[in-house]
Each structure stands twice: as structure tokens, then as C-alpha cells.
Design a protein around this motif. Structure first.
Motif, mmCIF file in Angstrom:
data_model
loop_
_atom_site.group_PDB
_atom_site.id
_atom_site.type_symbol
_atom_site.label_atom_id
_atom_site.label_comp_id
_atom_site.label_asym_id
_atom_site.label_seq_id
_atom_site.Cartn_x
_atom_site.Cartn_y
_atom_site.Cartn_z
ATOM 1 N N GLY A 1 0.817 -1.210 0.000
ATOM 2 C CA GLY A 1 0.000 0.000 0.000
ATOM 3 C C GLY A 1 0.849 1.257 0.000
ATOM 4 N N ALA A 2 1.950 1.251 0.720
ATOM 5 C CA ALA A 2 2.827 2.424 0.779
ATOM 6 C C ALA A 2 3.463 2.698 -0.583
ATOM 7 N N TYR A 3 3.891 1.644 -1.270
ATOM 8 C CA TYR A 3 4.478 1.843 -2.595
ATOM 9 C C TYR A 3 3.421 2.318 -3.596
ATOM 10 N N LEU A 4 2.236 1.793 -3.494
ATOM 11 C CA LEU A 4 1.141 2.244 -4.367
ATOM 12 C C LEU A 4 0.847 3.719 -4.111
ATOM 13 N N HIS A 5 0.792 4.100 -2.861
ATOM 14 C CA HIS A 5 0.572 5.497 -2.490
ATOM 15 C C HIS A 5 1.672 6.379 -3.076
ATOM 16 N N GLY A 6 2.910 5.903 -3.029
ATOM 17 C CA GLY A 6 4.026 6.674 -3.582
ATOM 18 C C GLY A 6 3.889 6.901 -5.074
ATOM 19 N N ILE A 7 3.447 5.879 -5.791
ATOM 20 C CA ILE A 7 3.251 6.024 -7.233
ATOM 21 C C ILE A 7 2.135 7.015 -7.526
ATOM 22 N N ILE A 8 1.040 6.891 -6.816
ATOM 23 C CA ILE A 8 -0.091 7.800 -7.023
ATOM 24 C C ILE A 8 0.314 9.242 -6.702
ATOM 25 N N ARG A 9 1.014 9.428 -5.610
ATOM 26 C CA ARG A 9 1.447 10.768 -5.214
ATOM 27 C C ARG A 9 2.395 11.365 -6.255
ATOM 28 N N THR A 10 3.324 10.547 -6.775
ATOM 29 C CA THR A 10 4.252 11.021 -7.795
ATOM 30 C C THR A 10 3.518 11.377 -9.086
ATOM 31 N N ALA A 11 2.540 10.555 -9.457
ATOM 32 C CA ALA A 11 1.786 10.798 -10.689
ATOM 33 C C ALA A 11 0.968 12.085 -10.585
ATOM 34 N N ARG A 12 0.434 12.367 -9.436
ATOM 35 C CA ARG A 12 -0.367 13.580 -9.242
ATOM 36 C C ARG A 12 0.479 14.843 -9.264
ATOM 37 N N SER A 13 1.733 14.738 -8.848
ATOM 38 C CA SER A 13 2.577 15.912 -8.765
ATOM 39 C C SER A 13 3.239 16.273 -10.097
ATOM 40 N N THR A 14 3.121 15.403 -11.092
ATOM 41 C CA THR A 14 3.739 15.715 -12.389
ATOM 42 C C THR A 14 2.769 16.317 -13.366
#
Length: 111
Positions: A98-111
Motif C-alpha cells: 500500500g505504501a508503494y502504491l501510495h508513492g506512485i499515485i502521489r508522484t503521478a499527481r505531482s507531475t
């Protein structure tokens, strides 16, 4: 350079897996535990080193590895009902997935 929270959790996770594999070997002479724990620790140490520069790749590798451990150790827990190490590793691995998934989602939103 200061480590991110994701990096810190990944390093703790890698250490947990490595120490767990070593303990399995020392307590029961399980070479499989040693190789699996050491290999998993090496994989997540790689994820730890890649997180700052390439967070999407690192998190993707982290998702695959932690989801695989969740499945394997969860199935082992259902078979044996042993809390250590099967249930502990499966729960921690699920949280890390879940933490890695959250990291991907957060990175995708910030780009």
C-alpha cells in the motif's frame, strides 16, 4: 542528504527480511530462509537506493516484491497458523504494498 519517510520504511523492511532469513537459518538450519530473506533484503535495499532518483520505478519494483511476499507468507500463515514469521511478514508486506502504491499515485499527481 536526508532520507524520505519512504526510504526509511524501505530500509527497515529490507532489514527485517534479511534478519528474518538469517534467524530462520540459525534456528532451523533453513538455507531456503537464508536465501529468500537475503534475496528479499537485497531487492528492497535496491528499492531504497532508487527511491530518490526514480521513485516510480523503485515503487513499482517495491509493489511487485511486497505483493509477492504478502501472497507467499499469507498462504503460509493460512497453512501453518504460525504468527512468526508468516503472519508478521505478510501483514508488514501488505502495508508496504500500500505504501508503494501510495508513492506512485502521489508522484503521478505531482507531475
Amino acid at each position: 542528504m536526508e532520507s524520505s519517510m519512504s526510504q526509511k520504511f524501505t530500509l527497515v523492511y529490507a532489514s527485517l527480511l534479511g534478519v528474518g532469513g538469517l534467524m530462520g537459518y540459525l534456528k532451523r538450519g533453513s538455507k531456503i530462509s537464508l536465501v529468500a530473506g537475503g534475496g528479499s533484503a537485497a531487492l528492497f535495499y535496491y528499492v531504497y537506493t532508487e527511491l530518490p532518483g526514480n521513485p516510480v520505478l523503485a515503487s513499482s519494483i517495491g509493489i511487485v516484491g511486497s505483493a509477492a511476499l504478502t501472497g507467499m507468507m499469507g498462504s503460509r500463515y493460512l497453512r501453518t497458523r504460525k504468527v512468526m514469521p508468516a503472519r508478521v511478514v505478510s501483514v508488514v508486506s501488505l502495508v508496504m504494498t500500500g505504501a508503494y502504491l501510495h508513492g506512485i499515485i502521489r508522484t503521478a499527481r505531482s507531475t
